[in-house]
Design an enzyme around this catalytic site. Structure first.
Site, PDB file in Angstrom:
ATOM      1  N   GLU A 299       0.851  -1.181   0.000  1.00  0.00           N
ATOM      2  CA  GLU A 299       0.000   0.000   0.000  1.00  0.00           C
ATOM      3  C   GLU A 299       0.894   1.241   0.000  1.00  0.00           C
ATOM      4  OE1 GLU A 299      -3.074   1.999   3.147  1.00  0.00           O
ATOM      5  OE2 GLU A 299      -3.335  -0.143   2.732  1.00  0.00           O
TER       6      GLU A 299
ATOM      7  N   MET B  24       2.264   4.878   0.793  1.00  0.00           N
ATOM      8  CA  MET B  24       2.227   5.798   1.915  1.00  0.00           C
ATOM      9  C   MET B  24       2.530   7.220   1.426  1.00  0.00           C
ATOM     10  SD  MET B  24       1.495   3.997   4.618  1.00  0.00           S
ATOM     11  CE  MET B  24       0.520   2.823   3.685  1.00  0.00           C
TER      12      MET B  24
ATOM     13  N   SER C  10       8.885   8.016   4.071  1.00  0.00           N
ATOM     14  CA  SER C  10       9.438   7.506   5.320  1.00  0.00           C
ATOM     15  C   SER C  10       9.741   8.635   6.296  1.00  0.00           C
ATOM     16  CB  SER C  10      10.724   6.717   5.051  1.00  0.00           C
ATOM     17  OG  SER C  10      11.812   7.592   4.808  1.00  0.00           O
TER      18      SER C  10
ATOM     19  N   ASP D 145      12.377   9.573   7.224  1.00  0.00           N
ATOM     20  CA  ASP D 145      13.559  10.337   6.812  1.00  0.00           C
ATOM     21  C   ASP D 145      13.217  11.787   6.497  1.00  0.00           C
ATOM     22  OD1 ASP D 145      15.474   8.440   7.168  1.00  0.00           O
ATOM     23  OD2 ASP D 145      15.438   7.702   5.117  1.00  0.00           O
TER      24      ASP D 145
ATOM     25  N   ASP E  15      15.706  -4.813  11.501  1.00  0.00           N
ATOM     26  CA  ASP E  15      16.253  -3.635  10.822  1.00  0.00           C
ATOM     27  C   ASP E  15      15.345  -2.429  11.074  1.00  0.00           C
ATOM     28  OD1 ASP E  15      18.079  -2.188   9.383  1.00  0.00           O
ATOM     29  OD2 ASP E  15      17.254  -2.725   7.429  1.00  0.00           O
TER      30      ASP E  15
ATOM     31  N   ASN F 181      12.476   2.870   7.691  1.00  0.00           N
ATOM     32  CA  ASN F 181      11.510   1.777   7.664  1.00  0.00           C
ATOM     33  C   ASN F 181      10.242   2.119   8.459  1.00  0.00           C
ATOM     34  OD1 ASN F 181      12.742  -0.038   5.968  1.00  0.00           O
ATOM     35  ND2 ASN F 181      13.923  -1.009   7.603  1.00  0.00           N
TER      36      ASN F 181
ATOM     37  N   ASP G 137       9.292  -2.975   5.536  1.00  0.00           N
ATOM     38  CA  ASP G 137      10.497  -3.734   5.201  1.00  0.00           C
ATOM     39  C   ASP G 137      10.787  -4.849   6.188  1.00  0.00           C
ATOM     40  OD1 ASP G 137      12.704  -4.738   4.054  1.00  0.00           O
ATOM     41  OD2 ASP G 137      13.817  -2.867   3.955  1.00  0.00           O
TER      42      ASP G 137
END
Length: 793
Positions: free
Chosen positions: A558, A560, A564, A566, A609, A614, A627
């Site tokens: 899906e 987003m 992220s 970030d 991770d 992520n 992820d």
């Protein structure tokens, strides 16, 4: 006056301290000073050891008393009733009260008491009413309370209690009321509670309870003792939708308390109860529960059909969980039902017609599920507003989406997510890594779309899921990705490149094309599919599909909207501003997602991770963990999972990974702690010249010792009002997650409980978009509506 046996001065306007001279009246048996304005501390001389005493009833409720509860009260050997409610008492409950062998009523609700419930209360075999709501009590419910077999009312709501609900409570055959709401209880609901054959009122709302609702819970008969309601005043405060007031309502024992004191409760709890929302409960029907509230937890599985046999049930609230399956037809037998809340779950199928026969039903909420078909129009359903049925992708009613659209006769533009598609693409295609060109090859490319709209149950074995597939043409895939053109690239990571794609019906998806030689072999790829393909949770990025042909691997997620986390480090470029309220929303959402993986999946899942890139952000800035390419399934009996290669990203990798190469959920907790530091400081975990040879974790720990406020993001410190107090509280949570020893770190469930303690009164977060538009995002509640569960198709 030494021979005086009864002194009753309740419901007056007396003020000042409680006279110390009362402790000299050794013949006094009944001291009733409730509902006055007495202040100061409780006289320490009451029941001094060297004085003979006959005190049987001590009522000091509804005053302005402060200080501590005197341990000397444990010497009142004849004491039957002790009521200190609605004061400002602090400190702990004295363990000496455990020596009161005649005590029947221990009522100390609505104070500022802290510490644990004394284990010594297990020795008070005469105890009938234990009411300690609305304090600051911590720890667990003493397991020894199962020995107090005369208990009829146990009320511990609105505290900070945790752990599991003791199964031994089921031995309390006389227990009629059990209120444990708004705490941090975890684990499963003990089926042994069904052995409480007198239970008529069960309130477990707003905790961290998980697993299915045990059918055994409803085998009790609901038969209560005739004298249970004698000389008692009850007040039921109905939930009118006030912020911070979860569940259907709250039951209070209001004997000896002035009605105007409801305003005092309203100010402290944020319950809007000054509008006359008072409704006395009716205890005169025997045969079943009359009140059941399990809302705002993390419950899963289907609704037990046996609930339909609870004939006298008046309030049923199972909302804001992850309950799946159909609404039982047997609910039509609940002829006394007045309030039914099943909203914000994963229920599917049609609304049973049998519900139209519930003539006493005044309120219903079935919104935010996966229900389908027609909304009944007969009976009380004709009077219910449309918002009680909203956000059910297949449900139709004249005031909702027209039925011919919802039932599939035309395209519904409002529901263009791939929630219910299960598709197979039979095609001949391979994506060449460097050229991003699509060509035909011999063989089949199987594109498996997973069901994401149906919200399935928790705690299943991942091997039991069955797939049902439909077909999607090759043209759809090529058109959606524009032949994997480079202008569709929206991100890249250690395992591959991500493309933004749009299907014919307008559905936007993200397609991740894994890089050849990225380290993901057949086993790793299969593990990722078996893991995330079956997980459904609002704080995890749902996998919609995947394909595997020779060396090619494609994952479809899906999409987003905000990418992220970030963007935290380049908010101007992203066209968005993350204020403190928005960052808290992200922290809590990410915590819920990890808690789900660690505690509510069977087998448990280690991410391995966890990092800011992520953590993806949807259109509401709700955090979604992504992820699972390095995820492994952990057996429920194992604590660690050994790996052949070190996983993780520099700056986020917990120290023990370098030493042992052993991954664990506590390793994820450490990495999550680094993400918290990023949100608090606005800095990346590595690469800053300010860090020297250290990283973000070391830099923050070093500076927090002497210049704590200097570590926080300057943009956060500029906000008005200043969030510095909360910043420090959240920093302490981060430090707990970053403990060098894994065993000293909290679990993610415990992290959620920490957030719950400091979250009260959070404002709405404002999203400032690049075009100047504003959108309000409600601060996430630390409750069940935030946690959904693993699928059981």
């Amino acid at each position: 006056m030494k021979s005086l046996r009864r002194l009753s001065l309740s419901f007056n306007g007396f003020s000042g301290p409680v006279p110390e001279s009362l402790s000299k009246m050794v013949s006094l048996e009944f001291l009733h000073l409730g509902s006055n304005k007495f202040e100061g501390s409780i006289p320490k001389g009451l029941c001094e050891e060297d004085l003979r005493n006959n005190l049987k009833e001590l009522y000091l409720e509804d005053n302005l008393l402060t200080g501590f509860i005197p341990p000397s009260l444990g010497n009142c050997s004849q004491l039957v009733s002790l009521d200190l409610s609605l004061n400002y008492l602090k400190g702990t409950i004295p363990s000496s009260l455990g020596s009161l062998s005649n005590l029947r009523d221990l009522i100390i609700w609505f104070n500022n008491l802290s510490g644990e419930i004394p284990e010594q209360l297990m020795y008070v075999k005469t105890l009938e009413n234990l009411i300690l709501d609305s304090n600051e009590l911590t720890g667990e419910i003493p397991s020894g309370l199962r020995n107090c077999t005369n208990l009829k009312w146990v009320s511990l709501s609105n505290n900070k209690l945790g752990g599991e609900i003791p199964s031994g409570i089921g031995q309390l055959s006389n227990l009629a009321i059990l209120k444990l709401s708004n705490n941090s209880f975890s684990g499963r609901i003990p089926p042994q509670l069904g052995d409480c054959r007198s239970l008529i009122w069960l309130d477990l709302n707003t905790n961290l309870l998980s697993g299915p609702i045990p059918p055994e819970l409803f085998k009790q008969s609901g038969k209560i003792a005739v004298n249970f309601v004698r000389r008692k005043t009850f007040v039921y405060i109905k939930n009118d939708g006030s912020k911070g007031f979860h569940g259907a309502g709250s039951l209070l024992g209001f004997s000896g308390i002035r009605k105007e004191q409801l305003k005092r409760i309203s100010i402290r709890t944020s319950w809007n109860i000054t509008r006359g929302k008072l409704q006395p409960p009716n205890f005169y029907h025997n045969g079943s529960m009359i009140f059941l509230d399990l809302s705002n937890n993390m419950l899963s599985g289907s609704i037990p059909k046996v609930i339909g046999s609870m004939f006298y049930l008046y309030i049923l609230n199972l909302g804001h969980n992850s309950i799946s399956g159909n609404i039982p037809e047997q609910f039509g037998n609940l002829k006394n039902l007045g309030i039914l809340d099943l909203g914000s779950n994963r229920l599917e199928g049609q609304i049973p017609q049998s519900l139209t026969g519930l003539s006493l039903l005044t309120e219903i909420d079935l919104s935010n599920n996966n229900l389908s078909g027609l909304v009944p129009t007969s009976g009380k359903f004709f009077t219910f507003p449309a918002d009680r049925f909203l956000n059910n992708s297949g449900l139709c009613r004249d005031t909702l989406t027209p039925c011919e659209e919802e039932l599939g006769y035309s395209t519904n533009v409002q529901h263009q997510k791939l929630d219910r598609r299960k598709l197979t693409l039979s095609a001949n295609v391979v994506c060449l890594g460097s050229t991003l060109a699509a060509v035909l090859i011999q063989g089949q490319l199987i594109f498996v779309w997973k069901l994401t709209g149906a919200r399935e149950a928790l705690s299943i074995n991942l091997e039991t899921v069955e797939n049902s597939l439909q077909k999607l043409t090759l043209a759809d895939l090529l058109e959606a990705t524009n032949n994997f053109h480079c202008d569709r690239i929206v991100g890249s990571g250690g395992f591959g490149v991500v493309y933004k794609a749009q299907l014919k019906d307008g559905s936007v998806v993200a397609i991740k094309k894994l890089i050849h030689g990225s380290g993901q072999g057949d086993k790793e790829f299969a593990a990722e599919m078996e893991t995330i393909g079956r997980i459904k949770h609002q704080n995890l990025v749902p996998l919609l599909g995947y394909c595997q042909v020779e060396e090619e691997r494609l994952l479809v997620y899906e999409y987003m909207k905000y990418g992220s986390l970030d963007i935290l480090h380049d908010q101007k470029k992203a066209g968005i501003k993350l204020d403190w309220a928005a960052r808290k929303t992200i922290m809590i959402g990410a915590a819920r997602g990890l808690a789900f993986l660690h505690h509510n999946c069977t087998p448990h899942i280690v991410h391995r991770d966890m990092k800011s890139s992520n953590v993806l952000l949807d259109e509401n800035l709700e955090a979604r963990i992504a992820d699972f390419g390095t995820a492994r399934l952990v057996n429920a009996m194992d604590t660690y999972l050994s790996v052949s290669t070190l996983s993780g990203t520099p700056g986020y990798v917990p120290p023990e990974y370098y030493q042992t190469s052993r991954c664990s959920t506590k390793g994820d907790v450490y990495s999550y702690g680094v993400v918290l530091l990023e949100l608090l400081t606005g800095r990346k975990p590595t690469g800053s010249s300010d860090f020297g040879d250290d990283n973000l974790v070391g830099w923050v720990k070093q500076h927090a010792e002497s210049r704590k406020f200097d570590v926080f993001d300057p943009e956060l410190r500029k906000e008005d009002p200043s969030p510095e107090v909360e910043l420090v509280q959240y920093l302490h949570v981060a430090f707990a997650c970053l403990h060098y020893r894994p065993r000293k770190r909290p679990t993610m469930i415990q992290v959620m409980a920490m957030f719950k303690e400091i979250q009260a009164g959070s404002p709405k977060s404002t999203i400032v978009t690049g075009d100047g538009g504003l959108g309000a995002v409600e601060m996430v509640d630390m409750s069940i509506k935030e946690a959904t569960e693993l699928s059981k198709e």
